[in-house]
Design an enzyme around this catalytic site. Structure first.
Site, PDB file in Angstrom:
ATOM      1  N   GLU A 185     -31.135 -74.108 -75.207  1.00  0.00           N
ATOM      2  CA  GLU A 185     -31.493 -75.531 -75.314  1.00  0.00           C
ATOM      3  C   GLU A 185     -30.277 -76.423 -75.053  1.00  0.00           C
ATOM      4  OE1 GLU A 185     -31.315 -73.239 -77.564  1.00  0.00           O
ATOM      5  OE2 GLU A 185     -31.005 -73.984 -79.613  1.00  0.00           O
TER       6      GLU A 185
ATOM      7  N   CYS B 295     -18.241 -63.891 -72.887  1.00  0.00           N
ATOM      8  CA  CYS B 295     -18.331 -62.679 -73.711  1.00  0.00           C
ATOM      9  C   CYS B 295     -17.297 -61.656 -73.253  1.00  0.00           C
ATOM     10  CB  CYS B 295     -19.725 -62.088 -73.649  1.00  0.00           C
ATOM     11  SG  CYS B 295     -20.130 -61.500 -72.012  1.00  0.00           S
TER      12      CYS B 295
ATOM     13  N   GLU C 230     -15.495 -63.479 -83.625  1.00  0.00           N
ATOM     14  CA  GLU C 230     -15.558 -64.059 -82.279  1.00  0.00           C
ATOM     15  C   GLU C 230     -15.392 -65.574 -82.438  1.00  0.00           C
ATOM     16  OE1 GLU C 230     -19.405 -64.345 -80.200  1.00  0.00           O
ATOM     17  OE2 GLU C 230     -18.382 -63.598 -78.423  1.00  0.00           O
TER      18      GLU C 230
ATOM     19  N   SER D  74     -25.480 -64.599 -79.505  1.00  0.00           N
ATOM     20  CA  SER D  74     -24.511 -64.237 -80.542  1.00  0.00           C
ATOM     21  C   SER D  74     -24.984 -63.015 -81.345  1.00  0.00           C
ATOM     22  CB  SER D  74     -24.280 -65.426 -81.465  1.00  0.00           C
ATOM     23  OG  SER D  74     -25.504 -65.802 -82.052  1.00  0.00           O
TER      24      SER D  74
ATOM     25  N   LYS E 191     -36.726 -68.277 -71.726  1.00  0.00           N
ATOM     26  CA  LYS E 191     -36.347 -69.366 -72.636  1.00  0.00           C
ATOM     27  C   LYS E 191     -34.834 -69.585 -72.488  1.00  0.00           C
ATOM     28  CE  LYS E 191     -34.573 -70.022 -76.444  1.00  0.00           C
ATOM     29  NZ  LYS E 191     -33.693 -71.193 -76.291  1.00  0.00           N
TER      30      LYS E 191
HETATM   31  P1  NAD Z   1     -26.853 -68.129 -79.615  1.00  0.00           P
HETATM   32  O1  NAD Z   1     -27.071 -66.832 -80.295  1.00  0.00           O
HETATM   33  O2  NAD Z   1     -26.610 -69.333 -80.435  1.00  0.00           O
HETATM   34  O3  NAD Z   1     -28.132 -68.480 -78.704  1.00  0.00           O
HETATM   35  C1  NAD Z   1     -28.660 -67.545 -77.787  1.00  0.00           C
HETATM   36  C2  NAD Z   1     -30.150 -67.789 -77.660  1.00  0.00           C
HETATM   37  O4  NAD Z   1     -30.774 -67.512 -78.908  1.00  0.00           O
HETATM   38  C3  NAD Z   1     -30.481 -69.231 -77.294  1.00  0.00           C
HETATM   39  O5  NAD Z   1     -31.502 -69.258 -76.335  1.00  0.00           O
HETATM   40  C4  NAD Z   1     -30.918 -69.829 -78.627  1.00  0.00           C
HETATM   41  O6  NAD Z   1     -31.897 -70.840 -78.484  1.00  0.00           O
HETATM   42  C5  NAD Z   1     -31.499 -68.643 -79.376  1.00  0.00           C
HETATM   43  N1  NAD Z   1     -31.302 -68.741 -80.822  1.00  0.00           N
HETATM   44  C6  NAD Z   1     -30.222 -69.275 -81.464  1.00  0.00           C
HETATM   45  N2  NAD Z   1     -30.384 -69.170 -82.797  1.00  0.00           N
HETATM   46  C7  NAD Z   1     -31.559 -68.556 -83.005  1.00  0.00           C
HETATM   47  C8  NAD Z   1     -32.265 -68.142 -84.175  1.00  0.00           C
HETATM   48  N3  NAD Z   1     -31.790 -68.372 -85.390  1.00  0.00           N
HETATM   49  N4  NAD Z   1     -33.450 -67.511 -84.018  1.00  0.00           N
HETATM   50  C9  NAD Z   1     -33.945 -67.276 -82.788  1.00  0.00           C
HETATM   51  N5  NAD Z   1     -33.329 -67.651 -81.648  1.00  0.00           N
HETATM   52  C10 NAD Z   1     -32.148 -68.276 -81.742  1.00  0.00           C
HETATM   53  O7  NAD Z   1     -25.684 -67.908 -78.554  1.00  0.00           O
HETATM   54  P2  NAD Z   1     -24.924 -69.006 -77.693  1.00  0.00           P
HETATM   55  O8  NAD Z   1     -23.997 -69.762 -78.582  1.00  0.00           O
HETATM   56  O9  NAD Z   1     -25.881 -69.754 -76.850  1.00  0.00           O
HETATM   57  O10 NAD Z   1     -24.085 -68.068 -76.708  1.00  0.00           O
HETATM   58  C11 NAD Z   1     -22.829 -67.537 -77.026  1.00  0.00           C
HETATM   59  C12 NAD Z   1     -22.933 -66.129 -77.551  1.00  0.00           C
HETATM   60  O11 NAD Z   1     -23.546 -65.286 -76.576  1.00  0.00           O
HETATM   61  C13 NAD Z   1     -21.570 -65.510 -77.820  1.00  0.00           C
HETATM   62  O12 NAD Z   1     -21.639 -64.798 -79.020  1.00  0.00           O
HETATM   63  C14 NAD Z   1     -21.344 -64.603 -76.630  1.00  0.00           C
HETATM   64  O13 NAD Z   1     -20.467 -63.525 -76.856  1.00  0.00           O
HETATM   65  C15 NAD Z   1     -22.740 -64.122 -76.384  1.00  0.00           C
HETATM   66  N6  NAD Z   1     -22.869 -63.605 -75.031  1.00  0.00           N
HETATM   67  C16 NAD Z   1     -22.859 -62.253 -74.890  1.00  0.00           C
HETATM   68  C17 NAD Z   1     -22.929 -61.708 -73.625  1.00  0.00           C
HETATM   69  C18 NAD Z   1     -22.885 -60.227 -73.442  1.00  0.00           C
HETATM   70  O14 NAD Z   1     -23.036 -59.770 -72.330  1.00  0.00           O
HETATM   71  N7  NAD Z   1     -22.694 -59.443 -74.496  1.00  0.00           N
HETATM   72  C19 NAD Z   1     -23.020 -62.541 -72.501  1.00  0.00           C
HETATM   73  C20 NAD Z   1     -23.030 -63.926 -72.686  1.00  0.00           C
HETATM   74  C21 NAD Z   1     -22.958 -64.458 -73.975  1.00  0.00           C
END
Ligand code: NAD
Length: 490
Positions: free
Chosen positions: A186, A291, A391, A236, A183
């Site tokens: 989006e 990240c 963050e 996140s 997945k």
């Molecule tokens: P996000 O958490 O908003 O989304 C990540 C995924 O989770 C997406 O596919 C999204 O559709 C899904 N999602 C979002 N909200 C949800 C919910 N309430 N319930 C279920 N699924 C949900 O993250 P983002 O904004 O797309 O990405 C940025 C974040 O990812 C930052 O916090 C960054 O630090 C982190 N990140 C971490 C690493 C690492 O290696 N630690 C690597 C890349 C990104």
């Protein structure tokens, strides 16, 4: 075709990929995919339902029955062919990353390479999947273990690395004999479909790799489905924690990589040019949406004033613009909402008493469209301020002063995150103390983005990671396989 032209609206509609076919979903809900540099609508993505997940899981479960029996070297050969195709399409893939994510073409090109390296690692499946044995554990009795795939596994990825993060997951998972459901974010769903198209072209049997686009309903769909055996999540902190807790409660294996707050300690003996160049790239590259991005500098000792002045001057030279522009460093953040959130933190930083020494809001007027913010720097930040704790995922840097390395390490370790930290110094003694005492799981020495390569684990600590087996390296192989022990009397 992964993307079809919708004649009525001229907006491309993204499809799901299930059982080797591009299929529509029953959903009536679609979300717009926007170019972060212009705000233009570049596609629409289906917000699929739990029923779509169930359909994909059923297909993947069926495909698992034959895929797990395909000889490991044959599985690896498909990945060799895939590696070749990805390499041939490197530039095209990088342009897609820039289009949907907004990062510079140079960054995108590097990201695609990072993804290809994961495929390279996965081609080693015949060696990586080997078990172990010991003869004579008792008289005439030997023991051995074999590795087996675990079944249908799922990957959920964030917007900031549309190529690299999915490649942390599916190449190794399928090399180990699992079938996969991805997945993608989006907000950046386009590249994933191209990855699946090329994988099919490389000869992967139908149903081994599947894509279900959408948001939280798809995530909850894979968490709730009994036939999904493991979930690899990157995103996140709150969502990672939620996925980890709810999927683990249902007996699944989970690795959930989360947010970060990465400190860069600049020692008085640091090579100033290297430190400035590395921190500029780490903080402002990809608009701070990595990240592993530097989001706080800890300036040590009485050279801090000089260093900060030189850093500020270098920040004035950072080129801001569309990711396809030549030599651009600072590109837009992903959405207007993210920009608004960043602006909110600038206000908070001022209200909390930090000194705004470079205000990136002034550059916003130069852009009539897109989600741009110029390099923003706060000095005299204290670790308890929200700009130092949270963050921000934006081109905003906090500078915290420290008298010595002991104090700097205390500041680093105060953070609830533990993804990464970097030390700039020429002193071996300081490096050793940093290595022994710093709590983040990925450290850099004079390196601005110390991201490990695919044969090492991507090993965040504390609230930057929920789980025990990390992505990539031997951890990745252990995550996607289970062991069977045989003890035999002869
Ligand atoms: P996000 O958490 O908003 O989304 C990540 C995924 O989770 C997406 O596919 C999204 O559709 C899904 N999602 C979002 N909200 C949800 C919910 N309430 N319930 C279920 N699924 C949900 O993250 P983002 O904004 O797309 O990405 C940025 C974040 O990812 C930052 O916090 C960054 O630090 C982190 N990140 C971490 C690493 C690492 O290696 N630690 C690597 C890349 C990104």
């Amino acid at each position: 075709m992964s993307i079809v032209q919708n004649n009525e609206t001229t907006v491309t509609t993204i499809k799901n990929f299930v059982g080797g076919k591009w299929i529509d979903t029953a959903t009536s809900q679609y979300e717009k995919v926007l170019d972060p540099a212009t705000g233009a609508i570049i596609a629409e993505v289906p917000i699929s339902t739990k029923e779509d997940v169930a359909q994909a899981v059923a297909v993947a479960k069926e495909a698992f029955q034959s895929w797990k029996k395909v000889p490991v070297p044959k599985r690896a050969r498909i990945l060799f062919a895939y590696h070749q195709l990805l390499t041939e399409h490197h530039e095209e893939l990088a342009k897609l990353v820039t289009k949907e994510n907004g990062k510079s073409y140079k960054e995108a090109y590097g990201e695609v390479l990072r993804g290809i390296e994961c495929v390279e690692f996965a081609t080693g499946a015949p060696s990586l999947m080997m078990g172990d044995n010991l003869s004579t554990i008792a008289t005439d009795i030997d023991s051995q273990f074999f590795r087996y795939p675990i079944g249908v596994v799922a990957g959920i990825s964030p917007f900031n690395f549309p190529m690299m993060v999915p490649c942390w997951m599916f190449p190794l998972a399928i090399a180990c004999g699992n079938t996969f459901i991805l997945k993608p974010s989006e907000r950046t769903p386009i590249l994933a479909n191209r990855l699946a198209e090329l994988l099919q072209q490389a000869g992967l049997p139908d149903g081994v790799m599947n894509i279900v686009h959408g948001a939280h309903d798809v995530v909850n769909g894979v968490i709730d489905h009994a036939d999904v055996k493991a979930i690899s999540f990157v995103g996140s902190e709150p969502v990672a924690q939620y996925v980890y807790k709810s999927a683990a409660a249902k007996g699944k294996r989970v690795q959930a990589l989360a947010g970060a707050k990465n400190h860069h300690i600049v020692m008085p003996d640091a090579n100033r040019e290297t430190a400035i160049q590395q921190i500029i790239n780490s903080t402002f590259g990809s608009a701070g949406q990595r990240c592993m991005a530097c989001s706080a500098v800890v300036a040590v000792g009485d050279v801090a004033d000089d260093f900060i002045e030189a850093f500020k001057q270098a920040s004035d030279q950072v080129k801001i613009g569309n990711g396809m522009d030549e030599d651009v460093t600072l590109t837009p953040v992903i959405r207007q909402d993210n920009l608004k959130r960043a602006l909110g933190y600038i206000e908070k930083g001022i209200a909390e008493g930090a000194t705004l020494i470079r205000d990136g809001r002034k550059e916003m007027d130069s852009f009539s469209e897109g989600n741009f913010l110029g390099p923003t720097i706060f000095d005299h930040v204290s670790p308890d301020m929200s700009i130092a704790r949270d963050e921000l995922f934006a081109p905003i840097l906090s500078i915290i002063r420290a008298a010595n390395l002991d104090e700097a390490l205390e500041i680093v370790n105060q953070s609830r995150f533990g993804n990464s930290a970097t030390l700039y110094t020429d002193s071996a003694k300081a490096v050793r103390q940093f290595r022994e005492e710093a709590e983040p799981g990925m450290l850099g020495v004079n390196v601005g983005v110390p991201a490990p390569m695919a044969f090492f684990p991507f090993s965040g600590w504390k609230n930057s990671f929920f789980g025990d087996l990390h992505v990539n390296g031997k951890d990745g192989v252990a995550f996607f396989t289970r062991k069977k022990m045989i003890t035999s009397r002869f």
